[in-house]
Design a protein around this motif. Structure first.
Motif, PDB file in Angstrom:
ATOM      1  N   LYS A  67      39.367  48.699  48.867  1.00  0.00           N
ATOM      2  CA  LYS A  67      40.590  49.529  48.838  1.00  0.00           C
ATOM      3  C   LYS A  67      41.459  49.415  47.673  1.00  0.00           C
ATOM      4  O   LYS A  67      41.291  48.166  47.038  1.00  0.00           O
ATOM      5  N   LEU A  68      42.239  50.278  47.285  1.00  0.00           N
ATOM      6  CA  LEU A  68      43.038  50.018  46.131  1.00  0.00           C
ATOM      7  C   LEU A  68      44.185  49.106  46.517  1.00  0.00           C
ATOM      8  O   LEU A  68      44.574  48.071  45.797  1.00  0.00           O
ATOM      9  N   LEU A  69      44.948  49.111  47.735  1.00  0.00           N
ATOM     10  CA  LEU A  69      45.932  48.446  48.237  1.00  0.00           C
ATOM     11  C   LEU A  69      45.570  47.615  49.496  1.00  0.00           C
ATOM     12  O   LEU A  69      44.970  48.624  50.238  1.00  0.00           O
ATOM     13  N   ASP A  70      45.858  46.263  49.670  1.00  0.00           N
ATOM     14  CA  ASP A  70      45.473  45.702  51.100  1.00  0.00           C
ATOM     15  C   ASP A  70      46.830  46.225  51.900  1.00  0.00           C
ATOM     16  O   ASP A  70      47.411  46.982  51.749  1.00  0.00           O
ATOM     17  N   ASP A  71      46.459  45.543  53.101  1.00  0.00           N
ATOM     18  CA  ASP A  71      47.523  45.966  54.077  1.00  0.00           C
ATOM     19  C   ASP A  71      48.872  45.496  53.935  1.00  0.00           C
ATOM     20  O   ASP A  71      49.889  45.990  54.436  1.00  0.00           O
ATOM     21  N   ASP A  72      48.829  44.461  53.085  1.00  0.00           N
ATOM     22  CA  ASP A  72      50.284  44.190  52.674  1.00  0.00           C
ATOM     23  C   ASP A  72      50.976  44.729  51.222  1.00  0.00           C
ATOM     24  O   ASP A  72      51.803  44.287  50.597  1.00  0.00           O
ATOM     25  N   LEU A  73      49.964  45.759  51.100  1.00  0.00           N
ATOM     26  CA  LEU A  73      50.487  46.649  49.659  1.00  0.00           C
ATOM     27  C   LEU A  73      50.383  45.913  48.527  1.00  0.00           C
ATOM     28  O   LEU A  73      51.264  46.095  47.475  1.00  0.00           O
ATOM     29  N   LYS A  74      49.427  45.167  48.541  1.00  0.00           N
ATOM     30  CA  LYS A  74      49.013  44.446  47.337  1.00  0.00           C
ATOM     31  C   LYS A  74      47.756  44.776  46.582  1.00  0.00           C
ATOM     32  O   LYS A  74      46.776  45.265  47.347  1.00  0.00           O
ATOM     33  N   VAL A  75      47.745  44.887  45.275  1.00  0.00           N
ATOM     34  CA  VAL A  75      46.409  45.292  44.788  1.00  0.00           C
ATOM     35  C   VAL A  75      45.215  44.595  45.022  1.00  0.00           C
ATOM     36  O   VAL A  75      45.419  43.434  45.081  1.00  0.00           O
ATOM     37  N   SER A  76      44.270  45.371  45.386  1.00  0.00           N
ATOM     38  CA  SER A  76      43.119  44.643  45.648  1.00  0.00           C
ATOM     39  C   SER A  76      41.826  45.335  44.948  1.00  0.00           C
ATOM     40  O   SER A  76      40.695  44.816  45.753  1.00  0.00           O
ATOM     41  N   PHE A  77      41.809  45.718  44.048  1.00  0.00           N
ATOM     42  CA  PHE A  77      40.785  46.291  43.446  1.00  0.00           C
ATOM     43  C   PHE A  77      40.327  45.782  42.126  1.00  0.00           C
ATOM     44  O   PHE A  77      39.455  46.224  41.468  1.00  0.00           O
ATOM     45  N   ASP A  78      41.038  44.865  41.639  1.00  0.00           N
ATOM     46  CA  ASP A  78      40.827  43.972  40.531  1.00  0.00           C
ATOM     47  C   ASP A  78      39.594  42.999  40.745  1.00  0.00           C
ATOM     48  O   ASP A  78      39.996  41.950  41.003  1.00  0.00           O
ATOM     49  N   ASP A  79      38.642  43.483  40.940  1.00  0.00           N
ATOM     50  CA  ASP A  79      37.414  42.599  41.260  1.00  0.00           C
ATOM     51  C   ASP A  79      36.091  43.126  41.049  1.00  0.00           C
ATOM     52  O   ASP A  79      36.095  44.324  40.375  1.00  0.00           O
ATOM     53  N   GLU A  80      34.931  42.502  41.224  1.00  0.00           N
ATOM     54  CA  GLU A  80      33.730  43.204  41.066  1.00  0.00           C
ATOM     55  C   GLU A  80      33.453  44.542  41.600  1.00  0.00           C
ATOM     56  O   GLU A  80      32.801  45.416  41.048  1.00  0.00           O
ATOM     57  N   ALA A  81      34.010  44.778  42.816  1.00  0.00           N
ATOM     58  CA  ALA A  81      33.733  46.040  43.716  1.00  0.00           C
ATOM     59  C   ALA A  81      34.480  47.129  42.691  1.00  0.00           C
ATOM     60  O   ALA A  81      33.975  48.392  42.531  1.00  0.00           O
ATOM     61  N   ALA A 126      52.997  57.989  40.665  1.00  0.00           N
ATOM     62  CA  ALA A 126      53.133  57.061  39.597  1.00  0.00           C
ATOM     63  C   ALA A 126      52.078  56.072  39.734  1.00  0.00           C
ATOM     64  O   ALA A 126      51.335  55.758  38.693  1.00  0.00           O
ATOM     65  N   VAL A 127      51.558  55.699  40.966  1.00  0.00           N
ATOM     66  CA  VAL A 127      50.123  54.847  40.741  1.00  0.00           C
ATOM     67  C   VAL A 127      48.970  55.556  40.375  1.00  0.00           C
ATOM     68  O   VAL A 127      48.201  55.268  39.427  1.00  0.00           O
ATOM     69  N   GLN A 128      48.869  56.977  40.504  1.00  0.00           N
ATOM     70  CA  GLN A 128      47.675  57.845  40.226  1.00  0.00           C
ATOM     71  C   GLN A 128      47.740  57.943  38.629  1.00  0.00           C
ATOM     72  O   GLN A 128      46.983  57.850  37.775  1.00  0.00           O
ATOM     73  N   GLN A 129      49.072  57.972  38.006  1.00  0.00           N
ATOM     74  CA  GLN A 129      49.342  58.208  36.669  1.00  0.00           C
ATOM     75  C   GLN A 129      48.939  56.732  35.908  1.00  0.00           C
ATOM     76  O   GLN A 129      48.082  57.162  34.956  1.00  0.00           O
ATOM     77  N   ILE A 130      48.933  55.897  36.657  1.00  0.00           N
ATOM     78  CA  ILE A 130      48.607  54.258  35.850  1.00  0.00           C
ATOM     79  C   ILE A 130      47.082  54.640  35.855  1.00  0.00           C
ATOM     80  O   ILE A 130      46.214  54.507  35.058  1.00  0.00           O
ATOM     81  N   LEU A 131      46.449  54.705  36.936  1.00  0.00           N
ATOM     82  CA  LEU A 131      44.978  54.788  37.225  1.00  0.00           C
ATOM     83  C   LEU A 131      44.389  56.013  36.225  1.00  0.00           C
ATOM     84  O   LEU A 131      43.317  55.659  36.000  1.00  0.00           O
ATOM     85  N   ALA A 132      45.082  56.936  36.259  1.00  0.00           N
ATOM     86  CA  ALA A 132      44.562  58.140  35.272  1.00  0.00           C
ATOM     87  C   ALA A 132      44.444  57.680  33.977  1.00  0.00           C
ATOM     88  O   ALA A 132      43.242  57.795  33.231  1.00  0.00           O
ATOM     89  N   HIS A 152      41.393  45.815  35.299  1.00  0.00           N
ATOM     90  CA  HIS A 152      42.301  44.779  35.215  1.00  0.00           C
ATOM     91  C   HIS A 152      43.920  45.298  34.643  1.00  0.00           C
ATOM     92  O   HIS A 152      44.833  44.889  35.519  1.00  0.00           O
ATOM     93  N   GLN A 153      43.950  46.258  33.731  1.00  0.00           N
ATOM     94  CA  GLN A 153      45.110  46.524  33.338  1.00  0.00           C
ATOM     95  C   GLN A 153      45.757  47.336  34.540  1.00  0.00           C
ATOM     96  O   GLN A 153      46.823  47.444  34.536  1.00  0.00           O
ATOM     97  N   ALA A 154      45.059  48.449  34.958  1.00  0.00           N
ATOM     98  CA  ALA A 154      45.452  49.134  35.822  1.00  0.00           C
ATOM     99  C   ALA A 154      45.958  48.494  37.184  1.00  0.00           C
ATOM    100  O   ALA A 154      47.189  48.659  37.674  1.00  0.00           O
ATOM    101  N   ALA A 155      45.666  47.166  37.399  1.00  0.00           N
ATOM    102  CA  ALA A 155      45.884  46.294  38.492  1.00  0.00           C
ATOM    103  C   ALA A 155      47.147  45.497  38.270  1.00  0.00           C
ATOM    104  O   ALA A 155      48.063  45.634  38.967  1.00  0.00           O
ATOM    105  N   VAL A 156      47.470  45.181  37.057  1.00  0.00           N
ATOM    106  CA  VAL A 156      48.608  44.716  36.401  1.00  0.00           C
ATOM    107  C   VAL A 156      49.547  45.450  36.648  1.00  0.00           C
ATOM    108  O   VAL A 156      50.909  45.258  36.812  1.00  0.00           O
ATOM    109  N   ASP A 157      49.455  46.838  36.071  1.00  0.00           N
ATOM    110  CA  ASP A 157      50.481  47.924  35.757  1.00  0.00           C
ATOM    111  C   ASP A 157      50.994  48.279  37.153  1.00  0.00           C
ATOM    112  O   ASP A 157      52.154  48.137  37.298  1.00  0.00           O
ATOM    113  N   ILE A 158      50.005  48.617  38.054  1.00  0.00           N
ATOM    114  CA  ILE A 158      50.360  48.847  39.427  1.00  0.00           C
ATOM    115  C   ILE A 158      51.050  47.760  40.071  1.00  0.00           C
ATOM    116  O   ILE A 158      52.183  48.168  40.865  1.00  0.00           O
ATOM    117  N   SER A 159      50.740  46.433  40.133  1.00  0.00           N
ATOM    118  CA  SER A 159      51.405  45.347  40.631  1.00  0.00           C
ATOM    119  C   SER A 159      52.901  45.374  40.160  1.00  0.00           C
ATOM    120  O   SER A 159      53.899  45.213  40.848  1.00  0.00           O
TER     121      SER A 159
END
Length: 455
Positions: free
Chosen positions: A236-250, A414-420, A438-445
């Motif tokens: 997922k992009l965000l977990d159930d607590d709306l925290k970034v969850s994609f800054d990993d190997e997956a 806004a999230v999609q603009q960062i990802l784009a 990683h940069q997308a995760a930092v900016d979205i957080s």
């Protein structure tokens, strides 16, 4: 600004199951008992719709005349707005003191933001007095219907259901001696087949067909490709607590999958957005295309827009990850402005478009995907829709299982603009997939923190 007519006689309408006493100026006030709900031959009611210019003319020229056959006293004007301008214009419309538009259309990631303005009515409760008894809310497939929900309210109905699917050219697959893809085809199998699909089809020694065409350049829709890969692997992009969850190997693997597709795409494909891969596929230059399924009719049926025939074009879900096949929700929902003075007429229009009857007509004539289970499971209004409806059903199932949609937040755009931005950096070679993720995760957080999340 043009003001619409208010009428004098009470109108009872049985054809659509509506008994009206007029239409209110807001969802919280009782409607004026002036009988102007659906108009009369002498004094018709006019409503205006703000839609995307990609299909606004089609609606005005084809859909509106069909609606008018049944409701001749409701005059509908559909105004088209470029995609990149539509959200801002709709936000301005819903927060202005008066209503220029009665019906507002919004893309999937926009609807929480539009609903948060407070400028839309709850269609199930606020407009219950104008409801058709046979409308059958429970007949909608949950996946497309959910796109118009926000904070427990149904602010929109799906008027152009859509999802990301895989198109494939059967002729190119056959020439390459590659088995056609199915919902069970994995990403590993897809990449094993891709080099074979880059081929010389006319024997002149030059490559003239490639494996893939899809979004690659900077565009809010480009990240939906690797988001689908991520979701199909259970991420997922965000977990159930709306925290970034994609800054990993997956997350890195998902983005790298999209980057690697470029190896098997035509020269210059790094600049592909919507039109370029679509044209390449319709010209028989790419064997597969990851694209929004609503283009099927113009790709396989309409001879004015494609060189392909119906028997050449297959359609299925995107390759499967560890959690199942991939798809991505892209629903255009329509809501009604709280300040509209013609809510009854506006809701009558939307009910017809999204009714069982309306879906049958729209599917057969405009190629728009249905949102109702009865439509998907019933006899298609045209034979060419049968395999399409199968793919849609499989896609809706995948979407529901993998939660394959953009973040359900007012800040989704806004999230999609960062990802784009970060996706384009990885695809263009300006950053590695790991650094871009990683940069997308930092900016979205940082964005979510500035907006007070988690809440």
């Amino acid at each position: 600004m043009r003001r619409f007519l208010r009428l004098g006689a009470v109108v009872t309408v049985t054809a659509f199951g509506l008994t009206l006493a007029g239409c209110g100026s807001s969802s919280t006030e009782a409607p004026a008992a002036d009988g102007g709900g659906l108009g009369t031959a002498e004094s018709p009611v006019s409503i205006r719709v703000i839609a995307n210019d990609a299909f606004a003319k089609q609606w005005q020229d084809q859909l509106v005349p069909e609606f008018t056959k049944k409701y001749p006293n409701i005059k509908v004007t559909v105004d088209g707005v470029p995609y990149n301008d539509q959200l801002a214009k709709s936000m301005l419309e819903l927060t202005s003191p008066t209503a220029t538009y009665d019906v507002v259309l919004g893309d999937d990631p926009w609807f929480p933001q539009l609903a948060k303005t407070g400028g839309l009515v709850d269609l199930k409760t606020d407009l219950a007095k104008f409801a058709d008894a046979n409308y059958a809310w429970d007949d909608f497939n949950p996946s497309p219907l959910a796109a118009g929900e926000w904070d427990g309210h149904q602010y929109g109905v799906p008027v152009r259901s859509n999802l990301l699917l895989m198109f494939y050219n059967r002729s190119l697959y056959k020439k390459a001696k590659v088995a056609e893809p199915t919902p069970e085809t994995t990403w590993e199998q897809y990449f094993a087949d891709a080099p074979k699909l880059v081929q010389d089809t006319d024997g002149d020694g030059k490559t003239d067909a490639w494996a893939i065409g899809t979004y690659f350049t900077k565009d809010p829709l480009t990240p939906t490709i690797w988001q689908t890969v991520l979701n199909s692997n259970g991420g997922k992009l965000l977990d159930d607590d709306l925290k970034v969850s994609f800054d990993d190997e997956a997350g890195v693997k998902a983005l790298q999958t999209q980057v690697d597709l470029l190896k098997y795409a035509p020269p210059g494909a790094s600049t592909y957005q919507f039109n370029e891969p679509l044209e390449a596929f319709r010209q028989g230059k790419v064997a597969t295309m990851f694209m929004w399924g609503s283009v099927y009719k113009g790709t396989a049926i309409d001879k004015t827009t494609t060189t392909l025939s119906e028997d050449q074009v297959g359609i299925t879900t995107l390759p499967a990850g560890s959690a199942g096949p991939g798809a991505h929700r892209g629903i255009w929902s329509a809501g009604i402005a709280k300040k509209s003075a013609h809510q009854a007429a506006a809701w009558t229009f939307l009910q017809w478009v999204t009714s069982k009857e309306g879906e049958q007509w729209v599917g057969a004539n405009l190629g728009t995907f249905p949102a109702r289970n009865s439509t998907l499971q019933g006899t298609p209004p045209a034979p060419w829709l049968k395999p399409v409806y199968t793919a849609i059903s499989q896609g809706y199932e995948a979407i529901a299982k993998g939660q394959m949609w953009r973040p359900r937040l007012p800040e989704s755009d806004a999230v999609q603009q960062i990802l784009a931005l970060q996706t384009s950096r990885a695809i263009s070679g300006q950053a590695t997939s790991k650094d871009a993720v990683h940069q997308a995760a930092v900016d979205i957080s940082a964005l979510l923190k500035s907006k007070g999340y988690p809440r």
